[in-house]
Design a protein around this motif. Structure first.
Motif, PDB file in Angstrom:
ATOM      1  N   GLU A   1       5.282  -1.187  -0.405  1.00  0.00           N
ATOM      2  CA  GLU A   1       6.637  -1.503   0.042  1.00  0.00           C
ATOM      3  C   GLU A   1       7.499  -0.238   0.093  1.00  0.00           C
ATOM      4  O   GLU A   1       8.366  -0.094   0.965  1.00  0.00           O
TER       5      GLU A   1
ATOM      6  N   HIS B   1       1.264 -11.132  -1.828  1.00  0.00           N
ATOM      7  CA  HIS B   1       2.108  -9.947  -1.659  1.00  0.00           C
ATOM      8  C   HIS B   1       1.289  -8.742  -1.221  1.00  0.00           C
ATOM      9  O   HIS B   1       1.705  -7.980  -0.326  1.00  0.00           O
TER      10      HIS B   1
ATOM     11  N   THR C   1       1.563  -3.292  -4.658  1.00  0.00           N
ATOM     12  CA  THR C   1       2.615  -3.882  -3.828  1.00  0.00           C
ATOM     13  C   THR C   1       3.851  -2.992  -3.788  1.00  0.00           C
ATOM     14  O   THR C   1       4.436  -2.759  -2.718  1.00  0.00           O
TER      15      THR C   1
END
Length: 630
Positions: free
Chosen positions: A68, A120, A64
């Motif tokens: 990101e 996520h 994640t």
């Protein structure tokens, strides 16, 4: 004067060198890629230990955070990382391959923390692919469309399997975004249409009339050419499990892709996909369902899961057929003939008539078969409850089973007792009990008698009886004696009042039909010895005049002859038949006997007795009066 905005593929950037001399590089260059290792995705453990769960959460956190970070990069840096970082592509591919589909057993998270980590990762992967499919982010940040098509095609950023996986994984709730993303990919790179055309035959092998699967030790699947019904009967439980899983995954993926991107329906239909899908559904699906129902699994929940997947697969295949019909057949002609036809004759009315005919075509044999198929899988449910479910879902057993297993029944059904028995059938009165027949309640009425004297029933001559015994049996004659004894009672005269009718015993019969009271039946008969009574009729063997005593006596004696086994001479010794007359005599010219002459005189004299036999007397009278010349 503002500088012209150029696409990213034409931009040049100047970067300081370590030596101290700056260098100019294209904006898309491998040296501009950041050194970062993206870890591949691993699915969460099934009922894992706390240590395994902790390891998964840490692994998911790395993925994640890396994704990101990637999404936060500027336009040029993002594309450098996407094009030249192999670890990034391995990470994305691993998620498409191992991520849980909706019906997978691993789709249920084992803890809230795992579910949160999954959400996520899911969002980060989707946003990454969405940005990768966008060639223009703003007026300043964009790629030349043709160059964008070459980049994603040559570097395998997208291919047909990836697009199919994207549809099945992210299609729920993201239909519009996925449609724009896939449309942009196919528009900017027409080569994907050729790839799709080459991929359809491989997809067709999944729904071929032959078994498409063979389970190897490594659980990989390869194509074989065994007949489907043979395979479904001999395959092991694990092979059947893998077969159903693969069929469910394939049909779900195909439906998701065609539902999100309908223009691909024309490519599928160019390979006659619809007819082959229908053929597979009719020939192979019943065999798979039969194998699932008859296969005994140690885990009962496994059998229910297989049946749930089969119902899901059947539903998806029907929906795929609907999409192909709608976008390949119906949609092209909606603006032509059908639109004009619908204006005059609404198609909705025609469809309503067809639905009414289909609703009434379900027979009682078919209904019992549906109940039996459902109860084989869910034996604890009552037939009354299942009948209510079938009526609610238009007698679709697959839909009933699927909604029961997923606990998604309609509110009215959810309140019913699941063990509710079937309502007893109303027994119709038997046809035999309602029949009316002239032979009712006789000695051979088998419908009302339990026992019948079979000794009185035979065909032909009885065994052991001779012809003499048969002829000598007078039982049927004895049964008629009482009937003919009535003829022995002879009366001279019966006085009959006008309008009254008397039977043999003298009782008045008020029920007599007066049909003959007006018409003088027999009044004009040429029988001088008969007695005619106007307006009445005598019933029974009665004689109304002494002139008929001889005739009645002869009838009585004849009846006694018929009802007796004695010779005629013993029964009526006083009976003397009249001698035969000899009126004819001998041939002319040979002389006649005295008896012949007497008989002729008697005959001549008898001609004067009434009727039209007095012709000679009348002729003599005419001659005497001069009416006839002498």
């Amino acid at each position: 004067m503002a500088c012209a905005i150029v696409p990213l593929d034409e931009q040049q950037v100047t970067e300081p060198s370590v030596v101290g001399k700056d260098r100019t590089l294209p904006a898309l260059h491998p040296d501009r890629k950041e050194e970062r290792c993206f870890v591949p995705y691993k699915p969460p453990p099934e009922d894992g230990s706390p240590a395994q769960v902790e390891e998964f959460l840490e692994h998911a956190k790395f993925i994640t955070e890396d994704l990101e970070w990637l999404l936060a990069l500027p336009h040029d840096k993002f594309w450098c990382q996407v094009v030249f970082d192999e670890t990034l592509q391995k990470c994305l591919d691993s998620y498409l391959r191992h991520a849980s589909r909706g019906l997978d057993p691993a789709g249920l998270p084992c803890s809230p923390a795992v579910a949160e980590a999954q959400r996520h990762i899911h969002r980060a992967v989707f946003m990454t692919f969405l940005r990768m499919a966008t060639h223009k982010e703003s007026k300043e940040n964009f790629l030349t469309p043709s160059v964008f098509g070459e980049i994603i095609y040559e570097n395998f950023l997208f291919d047909i399997p990836k697009i199919l996986d994207l549809c099945v994984l992210f299609g729920k709730g993201n239909t519009q975004l996925l449609h724009k993303m896939i449309e942009n990919i196919f528009t900017q790179q027409p080569g994907y249409y050729s790839d799709l055309d080459e991929a359809v035959p491989s997809v067709l092998q999944v729904i071929s009339q032959e078994i498409p699967l063979d389970i190897k030790a490594s659980t990989k699947l390869r194509l074989i050419s065994l007949k489907y019904n043979t395979y479904s009967c001999v395959c092991a439980p694990q092979d059947l499990l893998d077969l159903v899983l693969y069929l469910c995954d394939s049909t779900t993926t195909i439906h998701a892709f065609l539902d999100i991107y309908p223009p691909a329906c024309s490519t599928f239909q160019s390979h006659n996909f619809l007819s082959r899908l229908v053929s597979f559904y009719e020939s192979a699906v019943p065999d798979i369902e039969k194998a699932v129902r008859k296969r005994n699994f140690t885990d009962k929940s496994l059998k229910e899961d297989l049946w749930k997947r089969m119902c899901h697969s059947c539903k998806r295949m029907v929906e795929v057929a609907h999409l192909l019909l709608q976008h390949s057949c119906l949609q092209p002609i909606l603006e032509g003939f059908l639109s004009d036809y619908d204006e005059q004759f609404p198609i909705a009315d025609d469809i309503s008539l067809l639905q009414q005919g289909a609703a009434g075509s379900l027979g009682a044999g078919e209904l019992e078969s549906l109940l039996s198929s459902i109860r084989e899988l869910l034996p604890d449910l009552g037939e009354g409850f299942l009948l209510a479910c079938l009526q609610e879902y238009d007698y679709s057993s697959e839909l009933v089973i699927n909604n029961i297993l997923e606990d998604r029944l309609a509110p009215g059904l959810d309140q019913l007792d699941r063990a509710m028995p079937r309502a007893p059938k109303e027994e119709l009165p038997p046809v035999l009990s309602e029949r009316s027949n002239v032979f009712d309640d006789d000695e051979f009425d088998v419908f009302h008698r339990d026992k019948v004297d079979m000794s009185r029933i035979w065909k032909g001559r009885r065994k052991g009886e001779s012809a003499q015994e048969v002829l000598g049996d007078k039982q049927h004659i004895d049964a008629q004696r009482d009937r003919y004894r009535a003829y022995e009672n002879v009366v001279d005269e019966v006085m009959v009042e006008p309008g009254a009718v008397y039977t043999l015993d003298g009782d008045y019969d008020d029920e007599y039909d007066d049909t003959y009271d007006v018409n003088q039946v027999g009044a004009n008969d040429l029988d001088g010895d008969s007695l005619t009574i106007t307006g009445s009729c005598l019933r029974g063997p009665c004689v109304a005049s002494t002139r008929n005593l001889d005739r009645a006596f002869r009838r009585t004696q004849l009846a006694l002859v018929l009802t007796s086994s004695l010779p005629v001479s013993a029964v009526c010794p006083s009976f003397r038949p009249e001698p035969a007359g000899s009126v004819v005599g001998k041939p002319k010219g040979q002389g006649q006997t005295q008896e012949t002459l007497q008989d002729r005189r008697k005959k001549e004299a008898s001609k004067g007795r009434g009727a039209n036999h007095n012709r000679r007397n009348m002729a003599d009278r005419k001659r005497n009066k001069g009416m006839i010349p002498s």
